[in-house]
Design an enzyme around this catalytic site. Structure first.
Site, PDB file in Angstrom:
ATOM      1  N   SER A 581       0.990  -1.551  -0.135  1.00  0.00           N
ATOM      2  CA  SER A 581      -0.190  -0.289  -0.046  1.00  0.00           C
ATOM      3  C   SER A 581       1.237   1.566  -0.106  1.00  0.00           C
ATOM      4  O   SER A 581       1.302   1.039  -0.646  1.00  0.00           O
ATOM      5  CB  SER A 581      -0.945   0.204   0.769  1.00  0.00           C
ATOM      6  OG  SER A 581      -1.830   0.826   0.777  1.00  0.00           O
ATOM      7  N   ASP A 667      -9.184  -3.965  -5.948  1.00  0.00           N
ATOM      8  CA  ASP A 667      -9.656  -2.577  -4.298  1.00  0.00           C
ATOM      9  C   ASP A 667      -9.522  -1.314  -4.813  1.00  0.00           C
ATOM     10  O   ASP A 667      -9.636  -0.724  -6.281  1.00  0.00           O
ATOM     11  CB  ASP A 667      -7.655  -3.395  -4.828  1.00  0.00           C
ATOM     12  CG  ASP A 667      -7.304  -2.138  -3.425  1.00  0.00           C
ATOM     13  OD1 ASP A 667      -7.592  -1.771  -2.740  1.00  0.00           O
ATOM     14  OD2 ASP A 667      -5.733  -2.401  -3.127  1.00  0.00           O
ATOM     15  N   HIS A 702      -8.427  -4.506  -1.352  1.00  0.00           N
ATOM     16  CA  HIS A 702      -7.316  -4.213  -0.819  1.00  0.00           C
ATOM     17  C   HIS A 702      -6.106  -5.390   0.374  1.00  0.00           C
ATOM     18  O   HIS A 702      -5.240  -5.453  -0.162  1.00  0.00           O
ATOM     19  CB  HIS A 702      -7.329  -3.039  -0.220  1.00  0.00           C
ATOM     20  CG  HIS A 702      -5.856  -1.531   0.076  1.00  0.00           C
ATOM     21  ND1 HIS A 702      -5.276  -1.734  -0.089  1.00  0.00           N
ATOM     22  CD2 HIS A 702      -5.808  -1.792   1.540  1.00  0.00           C
ATOM     23  CE1 HIS A 702      -4.384  -0.886  -0.870  1.00  0.00           C
ATOM     24  NE2 HIS A 702      -4.474  -1.085   1.237  1.00  0.00           N
TER      25      HIS A 702
END
Length: 738
Positions: A581, A667, A702
């Protein structure tokens, strides 16, 4: 990454170039791969599938290693297990896992009240694989997930009387959930179905309404709504709507369940609004306006001040004249005055060395979460005398290890105990109940309820965790957590992996991980770099790694890598890096800054095209990022600074190492298009011959795909890529499953 001799190297997919020019502040950037953003395009989907085919071909020789890692993870995990029951109102709630099943099963049994408060809050004895008399199944994830490509629960709540159970399910991975309500007396679902809700569900105390959050088109939670059971969803009341695109909205119930507490904020300031359940017609009350630019949380409760009837008070955790935050007590009557004239009683004073993360209450005690010397800790003090000279002492449960994480895992307003979670790098997760201090037991009592079992002959003494320090380019000392197998010799021959995040004031706290053991067993020295931008050393640690100081995050990580290279533990040519991320942005930045330092880089759901994303406020969550990175739309200096480090714009003609970008098609936090564009640009410009691959989960979000076995295989994929790249595929003598 060695291919079998005699076999031709597979060729990577080459995306067509469609020239797009992005111009801001007089600067133009040519982007040939922006067309990959068209998610519904058949050409895009075909290209992404080709990327998967390529990575499968390039990494096919790693499959035996991946299978070995998966079996090690599986072999160390007690697959049929259950959590320690947690009491809420008249029931004990817990979850079961069953061997061969992907998802947990949420259950409960009725609690008994004997009059002995500690005994009544002692969880029932439970045993894996053995049913408890009177057990009720609330939600079987395996049943709910049947036939679905993805399954995740985004929240659950039960009415105080225990009759109704609300739960929200995501079957796509896009974090938009469907809320349903089950009547636990009959097992039947109510006709009420609410689509497209976000995280967070709560019933009103009387059980007639359910509160939930809704996101806007940019996937920002902006509405809190109330649904009256049995009425059309179209009639649901908007309790509050937040129109500022840079502010996040959430809610909870106060500890004593007398208020609905709305939290509105960003990383720099916030606003709390309260709704009294006994006076809903009074509307929302603002505690401190966002215009004051104070970052705070508020907890309303009743305090016995010695005048007979308990008095309404508000507990504030805030940063007013306190960069590391402090705790104050406020009479709500003070809110009618201008802020400068209000009287706030100090409960926990500001400290340059201690970061106050949060505070809450039970009916008898204040519960504090603080961070000192990078370690998260729990402290308690009695409510009696709070905010006066008669205030009682702080009591902290004591643990023996140097590097650990202790946090509140659950509490109930009326309970004489708080539930705590504890873990360290080599201590499996523990569940404690901390009996709150009394006059007879002023230090409280720490009761171990469970330590998660680890199979396969696991011995904590086989591994070592130490705190080391790297020195950044500006002289700042960067804390490192260095993990290794005890048999690794300090002879500069081992392999190493450096992991980092460094954003949003999130701390990479010590925690046990079964998959990581498989790398350590292969002689990999695992370094967690606690770099600026995280929260390990207080608020300034975060402030020094955001906005126009963001590059400190990247150079700190390079300093951690240099420490490892010179530590005597590893061969400098055998170091890999990993992050996800915002940590994926970190991976892209360090790949551009110093590709020669790494043999391989794994970037999970990587935020590598951050400037493109943040320049478009219509994209999911982009406006919320301005408080972290700055606003490049309005500020030319921010634009220039971001463009100088964002990975996609700064790919250059150098020899990049092996790189794996791991992402998910659905995501909503970091769109798949960012790594898809990045790998194309890397392949286009690299002067080296190392493969650059993208692994995309077409049904994930995600956090990747759902289901524990699937997630174990994903982690095995990541670690096999690292171990193979570093030549660390064989177990150390005597290591591994026993």
């Amino acid at each position: 990454m060695t291919q079998n001799s005699g076999q031709p190297l597979p060729q990577p997919p080459v995306a067509k170039k469609v020239r797009t020019v992005r111009t801001h502040h007089g600067d133009s950037f040519e982007d040939n791969y922006e067309w990959l953003r068209a998610k519904e395009s058949a050409d895009v989907v075909e290209h992404l599938k080709a990327e998967n085919d390529y990575q499968e071909a390039v990494t096919a020789h790693q499959e035996p290693l991946r299978e070995a890692l998966f079996q090690e993870i599986k072999g160390r995990t007690l697959e049929t297990d259950l959590s320690v029951p947690n009491r809420k109102d008249g029931w004990w709630y817990y979850s079961r896992s069953v061997e061969g099943k992907e998802y947990g099963i949420h259950c409960r049994v009725r609690a008994q009240d004997s009059g002995d408060r500690v005994a009544d809050w002692t969880p029932p004895a439970v045993e894996a694989g053995v049913e408890i008399a009177g057990e009720e199944i609330l939600l079987d994830g395996n049943v709910e997930a049947e036939g679905q490509p993805f399954f995740a629960v985004g929240g659950a709540a039960t009415t105080i009387d225990g009759n109704l159970f609300a739960f929200a399910v995501d079957n796509a991975g896009d974090e938009r959930f469907t809320l349903r309500i089950r009547d636990l007396r009959t097992g039947e679902l109510l006709p009420d179905v609410i689509e497209n809700v976000f995280y967070g569900i709560a019933f009103s105390p009387d059980g007639t309404r359910v509160f939930y959050t809704v996101v806007d088109d940019a996937w920002r939670p902006y509405q809190v709504k109330a649904h009256v059971l049995g009425t059309p969803v179209s009639d649901d009341e908007v309790i509050y709507q937040e129109d500022d695109v840079a502010m996040w909205l959430g809610f909870d119930l106060s500890a004593d369940r007398r208020h609905l507490v709305l939290g509105i904020g960003c990383s720099e300031f916030s606003e709390t609004r309260l709704l009294r359940f006994d006076a809903p017609g009074a509307g929302l009350q603002t505690v401190i306006s966002r215009d004051e630019e104070i970052l705070y949380e508020a907890e309303p409760f009743l305090l016995d001040t010695g005048v007979g009837t308990p008095q309404e008070r508000i507990l504030l955790t805030h940063n007013k004249d306190a960069i590391n935050s402090m705790v104050s007590l406020l009479d709500p009557a003070e809110l009618a005055k201008p802020l400068a004239e209000q009287h706030w009683a100090t409960v926990v004073a500001h400290s340059d060395d201690i970061r106050v993360n949060g505070a809450g209450v039970t009916s008898t005690h204040l519960i504090l979460s603080v961070r000192q010397d990078t370690i998260e800790r729990v402290q308690v003090m009695p409510l009696a005398g709070l905010g006066t000279p008669a205030q009682g002492p702080i009591v902290e449960p004591v643990f023996e290890e140097e590097l650990y994480t202790a946090g509140v895992a659950g509490s109930d307003y009326e309970a004489p105990v708080i539930r705590m979670g504890y873990t360290s790098y080599f201590t499996p997760s523990r569940v404690y109940d901390f009996v709150l201090p009394t006059a007879d037991q002023p230090a409280g009592v720490l009761l171990l309820r469970k330590e998660s079992p680890v199979l396969g002959g696991y011995e904590p003494s086989d591994y070592v965790a130490t705190r080391e320090w790297a020195v950044a380019v500006d002289g700042t000392r960067i804390p490192l957590s260095v993990l290794r197998h005890a048999s690794v010799a300090q002879d500069s021959t081992a392999a190493g992996l450096v992991y980092g995040y460094g954003s949003y004031e999130l701390s990479m706290d010590p925690g046990f991980g079964i998959p990581r053991l498989s790398l350590l067993d292969r002689g990999v020295v695992f370094v967690i770099a606690h770099i600026r931008g995280g929260g390990e050393l207080g608020r300034h640690w975060y402030d020094d790694g955001k906005k126009l100081q963001k590059k400190n995050t990247f150079t700190d990580f390079l300093a951690a890598t240099d420490w490892l290279a010179g530590s005597g533990w590893v061969d400098p040519a055998r170091i890999a890096a990993m992050g996800g991320s915002a940590g994926g942005l970190l991976m892209g930045a360090i790949a551009n800054l110093a590709p020669e330092k790494y043999a391989a880089i794994v970037a999970a759901v990587p935020f590598v095209d951050a400037l493109t994303t943040i320049l478009d406020p219509e994209l999911p969550l982009s406006a919320l990022e301005w408080e972290e990175w700055g606003n490049p739309i309005t500020d030319a200096d921010v634009y220039a600074y971001m463009k100088s480090y964002t990975p996609y714009e700064n790919v250059r003609a150098v020899a990049y190492p092996k790189i794996a970008a791991v992402t998910s098609f659905n995501d909503t936090r970091v769109l798949y298009v960012e790594p898809a564009k990045w790998v194309q640009r890397l392949r286009e410009l690299t002067t080296g011959n190392e493969p650059i691959v993208m692994k995309i989960e077409m049904d994930g979000g995600h956090g990747g795909a759902s289901g524990r076995y699937v997630q174990w295989r994903e982690r095995a994929w990541d670690y096999a890529f690292v171990a193979d790249s570093l030549g660390a595929t064989e177990l150390l003598p005597g290591a591994g499953l026993k």
